[in-house]
Design an enzyme around this catalytic site. Sequence first.
Site, PDB file in Angstrom:
ATOM      1  N   LEU A 101      58.346 -14.425 114.342  1.00 32.40           N
ATOM      2  CA  LEU A 101      57.765 -13.252 113.692  1.00 32.40           C
ATOM      3  C   LEU A 101      56.548 -13.774 112.945  1.00 32.40           C
ATOM      4  CD1 LEU A 101      60.902 -11.431 112.195  1.00 32.40           C
ATOM      5  CD2 LEU A 101      59.562 -10.750 114.181  1.00 32.40           C
ATOM      6  N   ASP A 102      55.492 -12.957 112.861  1.00 30.83           N
ATOM      7  CA  ASP A 102      54.305 -13.393 112.129  1.00 30.83           C
ATOM      8  C   ASP A 102      54.680 -13.687 110.671  1.00 30.83           C
ATOM      9  OD1 ASP A 102      52.852 -12.910 114.400  1.00 30.83           O
ATOM     10  OD2 ASP A 102      52.174 -10.917 113.743  1.00 30.83           O
ATOM     11  N   LYS A 103      53.819 -14.441 110.034  1.00 36.47           N
ATOM     12  CA  LYS A 103      54.087 -14.818 108.638  1.00 36.47           C
ATOM     13  C   LYS A 103      54.311 -13.575 107.760  1.00 36.47           C
ATOM     14  CE  LYS A 103      52.038 -17.468 104.867  1.00 36.47           C
ATOM     15  NZ  LYS A 103      50.877 -18.226 104.409  1.00 36.47           N
ATOM     16  N   LYS A 189      50.802  -5.555 116.649  1.00 39.85           N
ATOM     17  CA  LYS A 189      49.529  -5.365 115.931  1.00 39.85           C
ATOM     18  C   LYS A 189      48.384  -5.140 116.929  1.00 39.85           C
ATOM     19  CE  LYS A 189      50.951  -8.227 112.058  1.00 39.85           C
ATOM     20  NZ  LYS A 189      50.995  -9.592 111.572  1.00 39.85           N
TER      21      LYS A 189
END
Length: 246
Positions: A101-103, A189
């Site tokens: 998962l992105d930061k 995104k």
Amino acid sequence: MRIDKMLANMGYGTRKEVKKLLKSGVVKVDDIIVKDPKTQVNPSEQTVTVWGEEVEYKQFIYFMMNKPPGVISATEDMEETVIDLLEEEDRVFAPFPVGRLDKDTEGLLLLTNDGQLAHQLLSPKKHVPKTYFAIIDGEVTKEDIETFRRGVVLDDGYETKPAKLVILSAGLRSEVEVTITEGKFHQVKRMFQAVGKRVVYLKRIQMGPLSLDPTLALGEYRELTEEEVEQLKQYVPLDTKKGNLS
Ligand code: URA
């Protein structure tokens, strides 16, 4: 497996420390004191005790974490990782995150040391659906639902597989749920970017058969139940025809 390896794996110390423990006579296999670190044991058939307490041997461990923002989904990094959030006693199993998962993304992250299951869950061939709750800067429309359903062309020309978009509320800021079956870099995104909108908050709420446990606060985690592990395994069965991973 050797008794010293088993006990070290279960967090009873380094091999050297375990050797001392064995020497002190507190380790028993089927009620017989064992002192030789080379002793072979079969944890599924024999009972190992230390100080009279049974050692419940687990080869594989499975955790569900509610990943907080600001933490990296990796085992090692200069910055804080999801592994740093684990208790010492859980880190001895050497779990790793199943995918990334992105930061700044929150929510459901599985961690395991079961490489085979992780591989299956991440395999593009298995199309494991992942559902995200997102807040979007901009008004999400019915056209967006249709575009996502057909597949979105991302900034690098890649056309995504069909995705399911559900509008929970639409306005200057919209709330949506989006389900994708792939895991391209920053996929959600970039899909919204492709329709001229920006994701301002992203949280994974479901992966395959598992939903994020609502009792887990950000940064908390728990072991999966046996039933949940079974559900995962049935979701991504091994390709037995080929006798290997598919
Ligand atoms: N899609 C994204 O853009 N980011 C994530 O962290 C997961 C899916």
